[in-house]
Design a protein around this motif. Structure first.
Motif, mmCIF file in Angstrom:
data_model
loop_
_atom_site.group_PDB
_atom_site.id
_atom_site.type_symbol
_atom_site.label_atom_id
_atom_site.label_comp_id
_atom_site.label_asym_id
_atom_site.label_seq_id
_atom_site.Cartn_x
_atom_site.Cartn_y
_atom_site.Cartn_z
ATOM 1 N N THR A 83 36.162 -0.233 9.478
ATOM 2 C CA THR A 83 35.200 -1.268 9.116
ATOM 3 C C THR A 83 35.549 -2.589 9.794
ATOM 4 O O THR A 83 34.659 -3.294 10.304
ATOM 5 N N ILE A 86 34.685 -2.266 13.494
ATOM 6 C CA ILE A 86 33.237 -2.355 13.686
ATOM 7 C C ILE A 86 32.785 -3.808 13.604
ATOM 8 O O ILE A 86 31.990 -4.281 14.420
ATOM 9 N N LYS A 162 31.409 3.976 14.202
ATOM 10 C CA LYS A 162 30.447 4.241 13.124
ATOM 11 C C LYS A 162 30.404 5.718 12.778
ATOM 12 O O LYS A 162 30.336 6.091 11.607
#
Length: 167
Positions: A83, A86, A162
């Protein structure tokens, strides 16, 4: 003379409530062994074996639970890391897109002009000027391609992160 021991019939007749209470107690005491719980016995080898088996199962289940909890923590750490990656890539993308857009415009301008190599040959006053101009244009083209390639690689990395996060 009075009877020192009155008969049981006379006693019952004179006090019927007491007789009824005594009869109820007699029935209760007689029925108690039938209604009481089963007597407990000491631990036998069979029950001890069952207890040991149950204890070993509990231990194995506890170990499996601890292992699953550890894996969950590892996965959560990996999810948090993905996360964060990203978010960092998404933060970089606008700048990379702007640089790639500029590079594409420059490449288009370079290619839309008439043949740049011919114009360099015609405009150059010496062979050194021609080589310098060609090297300069090659560096510009390489820089433009590098900016576009960097954007493409970041977008691929973002998609990979992702996908990994979804899995």
């Amino acid at each position: 003379m009075r009877d020192s021991k009155p008969s049981i019939v006379k006693v019952i007749a004179s006090r019927p409530a007491r007789a009824l209470t005594c009869a109820a107690l007699a029935v209760a005491f007689a029925a108690t062994p039938l209604l009481s719980p089963v007597a407990a016995y000491a631990v036998s080898s069979e029950t001890q074996a069952e207890l040991d088996a149950a204890e070993s199962q509990v231990d194995s289940y506890a170990a499996a639970y601890n292992e699953a909890a550890k894996k969950l923590e590892e996965l959560q750490a990996k999810i948090d890391e993905n996360t964060a990656n990203i978010a960092a890539i998404e933060e970089e993308l606008p700048d990379l897109q702007a640089a790639a857009s500029q590079a594409m415009r420059e490449a288009y301008k370079y290619q839309s002009n008439s043949n740049p190599l011919v114009s360099f040959v015609l405009k150059s006053q010496s062979l050194d000027d021609l080589i310098t101009g060609v090297v300069y244009m090659d560096q510009i083209q390489s820089s433009n391609n590098a900016a576009i390639d960097e954007l493409n690689s970041k977008q691929q990395e973002l998609e990979q992160q992702k996908t990994e996060l979804d899995q």
